[in-house]
Scaffold this motif. Structure first.
Motif, PDB file in Angstrom:
ATOM      1  N   VAL A 117     -22.401 -77.708  46.244  1.00 56.16           N
ATOM      2  CA  VAL A 117     -22.178 -76.888  47.435  1.00 56.16           C
ATOM      3  C   VAL A 117     -21.962 -77.763  48.668  1.00 56.16           C
ATOM      4  CG1 VAL A 117     -23.255 -75.251  49.021  1.00 56.16           C
ATOM      5  CG2 VAL A 117     -23.412 -74.871  46.557  1.00 56.16           C
ATOM      6  N   VAL A 118     -22.829 -78.771  48.843  1.00 53.92           N
ATOM      7  CA  VAL A 118     -22.687 -79.674  49.991  1.00 53.92           C
ATOM      8  C   VAL A 118     -21.339 -80.382  49.941  1.00 53.92           C
ATOM      9  CG1 VAL A 118     -23.564 -81.787  51.065  1.00 53.92           C
ATOM     10  CG2 VAL A 118     -25.161 -80.004  50.338  1.00 53.92           C
ATOM     11  N   ALA A 119     -20.949 -80.844  48.751  1.00 50.38           N
ATOM     12  CA  ALA A 119     -19.658 -81.534  48.600  1.00 50.38           C
ATOM     13  C   ALA A 119     -18.500 -80.604  48.947  1.00 50.38           C
ATOM     14  CB  ALA A 119     -19.518 -82.056  47.174  1.00 50.38           C
ATOM     15  N   ALA A 120     -18.571 -79.351  48.495  1.00 51.57           N
ATOM     16  CA  ALA A 120     -17.504 -78.393  48.779  1.00 51.57           C
ATOM     17  C   ALA A 120     -17.407 -78.106  50.282  1.00 51.57           C
ATOM     18  CB  ALA A 120     -17.753 -77.095  48.010  1.00 51.57           C
ATOM     19  N   LEU A 121     -18.567 -77.986  50.937  1.00 48.88           N
ATOM     20  CA  LEU A 121     -18.563 -77.744  52.383  1.00 48.88           C
ATOM     21  C   LEU A 121     -17.976 -78.936  53.137  1.00 48.88           C
ATOM     22  CD1 LEU A 121     -22.073 -76.075  52.848  1.00 48.88           C
ATOM     23  CD2 LEU A 121     -19.825 -74.968  52.938  1.00 48.88           C
ATOM     24  N   ILE A 122     -18.305 -80.134  52.688  1.00 49.08           N
ATOM     25  CA  ILE A 122     -17.766 -81.338  53.331  1.00 49.08           C
ATOM     26  C   ILE A 122     -16.245 -81.390  53.178  1.00 49.08           C
ATOM     27  CG2 ILE A 122     -17.662 -83.869  53.173  1.00 49.08           C
ATOM     28  CD1 ILE A 122     -20.659 -83.812  52.471  1.00 49.08           C
ATOM     29  N   ALA A 123     -15.754 -81.003  51.987  1.00 48.66           N
ATOM     30  CA  ALA A 123     -14.314 -81.046  51.726  1.00 48.66           C
ATOM     31  C   ALA A 123     -13.571 -79.977  52.507  1.00 48.66           C
ATOM     32  CB  ALA A 123     -14.047 -80.882  50.229  1.00 48.66           C
ATOM     33  N   ALA A 141     -12.457 -79.747  43.423  1.00 51.32           N
ATOM     34  CA  ALA A 141     -12.646 -81.079  42.850  1.00 51.32           C
ATOM     35  C   ALA A 141     -13.835 -81.783  43.496  1.00 51.32           C
ATOM     36  CB  ALA A 141     -11.367 -81.910  43.036  1.00 51.32           C
ATOM     37  N   ALA A 142     -13.969 -81.622  44.818  1.00 49.26           N
ATOM     38  CA  ALA A 142     -15.104 -82.229  45.522  1.00 49.26           C
ATOM     39  C   ALA A 142     -16.418 -81.642  45.027  1.00 49.26           C
ATOM     40  CB  ALA A 142     -14.957 -81.996  47.032  1.00 49.26           C
ATOM     41  N   ALA A 143     -16.441 -80.324  44.808  1.00 46.63           N
ATOM     42  CA  ALA A 143     -17.650 -79.674  44.298  1.00 46.63           C
ATOM     43  C   ALA A 143     -18.009 -80.221  42.923  1.00 46.63           C
ATOM     44  CB  ALA A 143     -17.448 -78.167  44.233  1.00 46.63           C
ATOM     45  N   ALA A 144     -17.002 -80.445  42.090  1.00 46.84           N
ATOM     46  CA  ALA A 144     -17.242 -80.988  40.752  1.00 46.84           C
ATOM     47  C   ALA A 144     -17.799 -82.403  40.826  1.00 46.84           C
ATOM     48  CB  ALA A 144     -15.951 -80.964  39.938  1.00 46.84           C
ATOM     49  N   VAL A 145     -17.224 -83.223  41.722  1.00 46.26           N
ATOM     50  CA  VAL A 145     -17.710 -84.595  41.885  1.00 46.26           C
ATOM     51  C   VAL A 145     -19.147 -84.598  42.403  1.00 46.26           C
ATOM     52  CG1 VAL A 145     -17.431 -86.735  43.195  1.00 46.26           C
ATOM     53  CG2 VAL A 145     -15.431 -85.606  42.218  1.00 46.26           C
ATOM     54  N   GLY A 146     -19.407 -83.803  43.439  1.00 43.87           N
ATOM     55  CA  GLY A 146     -20.751 -83.753  44.001  1.00 43.87           C
ATOM     56  C   GLY A 146     -21.777 -83.247  43.013  1.00 43.87           C
ATOM     57  N   GLY A 147     -21.449 -82.180  42.288  1.00 42.94           N
ATOM     58  CA  GLY A 147     -22.386 -81.618  41.316  1.00 42.94           C
ATOM     59  C   GLY A 147     -22.645 -82.549  40.151  1.00 42.94           C
ATOM     60  N   THR A 148     -21.590 -83.186  39.640  1.00 45.20           N
ATOM     61  CA  THR A 148     -21.750 -84.111  38.514  1.00 45.20           C
ATOM     62  C   THR A 148     -22.558 -85.334  38.906  1.00 45.20           C
ATOM     63  OG1 THR A 148     -19.621 -83.382  37.600  1.00 45.20           O
ATOM     64  CG2 THR A 148     -20.511 -85.475  36.791  1.00 45.20           C
ATOM     65  N   ASP A 208     -39.304 -81.773  38.933  1.00 46.55           N
ATOM     66  CA  ASP A 208     -37.974 -82.232  38.517  1.00 46.55           C
ATOM     67  C   ASP A 208     -37.359 -81.274  37.501  1.00 46.55           C
ATOM     68  OD1 ASP A 208     -37.952 -84.442  40.144  1.00 46.55           O
ATOM     69  OD2 ASP A 208     -38.695 -85.819  38.611  1.00 46.55           O
ATOM     70  N   ALA A 209     -38.183 -80.788  36.567  1.00 45.41           N
ATOM     71  CA  ALA A 209     -37.670 -79.874  35.541  1.00 45.41           C
ATOM     72  C   ALA A 209     -37.109 -78.610  36.185  1.00 45.41           C
ATOM     73  CB  ALA A 209     -38.784 -79.527  34.553  1.00 45.41           C
ATOM     74  N   VAL A 210     -37.823 -78.069  37.158  1.00 46.88           N
ATOM     75  CA  VAL A 210     -37.363 -76.871  37.856  1.00 46.88           C
ATOM     76  C   VAL A 210     -36.042 -77.138  38.581  1.00 46.88           C
ATOM     77  CG1 VAL A 210     -37.892 -75.279  39.748  1.00 46.88           C
ATOM     78  CG2 VAL A 210     -39.685 -75.924  38.115  1.00 46.88           C
ATOM     79  N   HIS A 211     -35.891 -78.358  39.106  1.00 41.17           N
ATOM     80  CA  HIS A 211     -34.725 -78.682  39.933  1.00 41.17           C
ATOM     81  C   HIS A 211     -33.550 -79.263  39.136  1.00 41.17           C
ATOM     82  CE1 HIS A 211     -37.637 -78.016  43.089  1.00 41.17           C
ATOM     83  NE2 HIS A 211     -36.630 -77.952  43.939  1.00 41.17           N
ATOM     84  N   THR A 212     -33.636 -79.214  37.809  1.00 48.19           N
ATOM     85  CA  THR A 212     -32.512 -79.680  36.997  1.00 48.19           C
ATOM     86  C   THR A 212     -31.257 -78.861  37.262  1.00 48.19           C
ATOM     87  OG1 THR A 212     -34.018 -80.458  35.263  1.00 48.19           O
ATOM     88  CG2 THR A 212     -31.734 -80.101  34.629  1.00 48.19           C
ATOM     89  N   VAL A 213     -31.422 -77.619  37.617  1.00 46.29           N
ATOM     90  CA  VAL A 213     -30.292 -76.753  37.966  1.00 46.29           C
ATOM     91  C   VAL A 213     -30.035 -76.771  39.470  1.00 46.29           C
ATOM     92  CG1 VAL A 213     -29.443 -74.381  37.976  1.00 46.29           C
ATOM     93  CG2 VAL A 213     -30.667 -75.256  35.980  1.00 46.29           C
ATOM     94  N   ILE A 214     -31.112 -76.764  40.256  1.00 46.29           N
ATOM     95  CA  ILE A 214     -30.988 -76.627  41.711  1.00 46.29           C
ATOM     96  C   ILE A 214     -30.266 -77.815  42.338  1.00 46.29           C
ATOM     97  CG2 ILE A 214     -32.285 -76.465  43.883  1.00 46.29           C
ATOM     98  CD1 ILE A 214     -34.441 -74.945  42.310  1.00 46.29           C
ATOM     99  N   ARG A 215     -30.654 -79.034  41.970  1.00 48.63           N
ATOM    100  CA  ARG A 215     -30.064 -80.223  42.611  1.00 48.63           C
ATOM    101  C   ARG A 215     -28.564 -80.371  42.353  1.00 48.63           C
ATOM    102  NH1 ARG A 215     -35.306 -83.865  41.103  1.00 48.63           N
ATOM    103  NH2 ARG A 215     -36.593 -83.262  42.889  1.00 48.63           N
ATOM    104  N   PRO A 216     -28.082 -80.211  41.110  1.00 54.39           N
ATOM    105  CA  PRO A 216     -26.626 -80.288  40.921  1.00 54.39           C
ATOM    106  C   PRO A 216     -25.865 -79.200  41.667  1.00 54.39           C
ATOM    107  CG  PRO A 216     -27.761 -80.624  38.838  1.00 54.39           C
ATOM    108  CD  PRO A 216     -28.804 -80.187  39.826  1.00 54.39           C
ATOM    109  N   ILE A 217     -26.435 -77.985  41.705  1.00 54.14           N
ATOM    110  CA  ILE A 217     -25.767 -76.913  42.455  1.00 54.14           C
ATOM    111  C   ILE A 217     -25.714 -77.271  43.938  1.00 54.14           C
ATOM    112  CG2 ILE A 217     -26.009 -74.532  43.252  1.00 54.14           C
ATOM    113  CD1 ILE A 217     -27.064 -73.830  40.485  1.00 54.14           C
TER     114      ILE A 217
END
Length: 201
Positions: free
Chosen positions: A84-90, A100-107, A71-80
């Motif tokens: 990315v997935v949110a931006a591709l969907i949008a 905006a979609a990327a921001a919502v998905g990452g947050t 989980d510690a390693v993926h603290t950066v990976i999962r939000p990114i």
């Protein structure tokens, strides 16, 4: 139809298991089950890499203490990944709605990741490994189910994800004493390892 519910749900799921989200979305798009999946996620190389990492995470996530390191390693990976997935969907490269979609998905991914990591710290204070495995399996099934639901019924899926996120935050607050206990134990172990390394031969 607004893509916001799907963006939110994919973000929440990415914070728990980003590789599962990418693999499941890509697989459902590549097999023609859904036409809502971005073409970039359907690529064979993306499916192979995401599937392999999903299998690695499926094992690591069920081993006490290894899961917290993961989980510690993926603290950066999962939000990114969530962004990315949110931006591709949008879609619509470089547009304001896509950003905006990327921001919502990452947050959202960051929030659900922090909840997951906190819950796991609390679970790891239990003396037996069964609770860890049960929680991990529940997460795997939950992510799989919510992603499938989101592709066909995005709004109900988003509501479920939102409720799960709120309940997760409440759970973390409720088990905060366990999380602090785990953190103190982890610091003690790290200090012990360091002291052994600096001991003279």
């Amino acid at each position: 139809m607004s893509v916001l519910p799907l963006v939110f749900t994919s973000g929440w799921a990415s914070g728990i298991n980003a590789y599962a989200v990418v693999f499941l979305l890509g697989l459902m798009g590549a097999t023609g089950i859904s036409d809502e999946v971005p073409a970039q996620l359907e690529r064979t190389d993306v499916l192979v890499v995401a599937g392999a990492l999903f299998l690695v995470e499926a094992v690591a996530d069920k081993i006490p203490y290894v899961d917290t390191a993961w989980d510690a390693v993926h603290t950066v990976i999962r939000p990114i990944a969530g962004g990315v997935v949110a931006a591709l969907i949008a879609g619509q490269d470089g547009s304001l709605p896509q950003l905006a979609a990327a921001a919502v998905g990452g947050t959202t991914a960051l929030a659900s990741h922090l909840v997951k990591a906190g819950v796991r710290m609390g679970v790891n204070t239990s003396p037996e490994p069964a609770s860890n495995i049960i929680v991990s399996l529940a997460e795997d099934l939950g992510v799989s189910g919510i992603i499938v639901l989101a592709l066909f019924h995005p709004l109900p899926a988003a509501i479920i994800a939102a409720v799960a996120l709120v309940l997760g935050v409440i759970t973390v607050i409720f088990i905060m004493s366990r999380i602090r206990r785990y953190w103190r134990r982890w610091q003690a172990r790290r200090a012990a390892r360091r002291s052994r390394l600096v001991q003279p031969l």
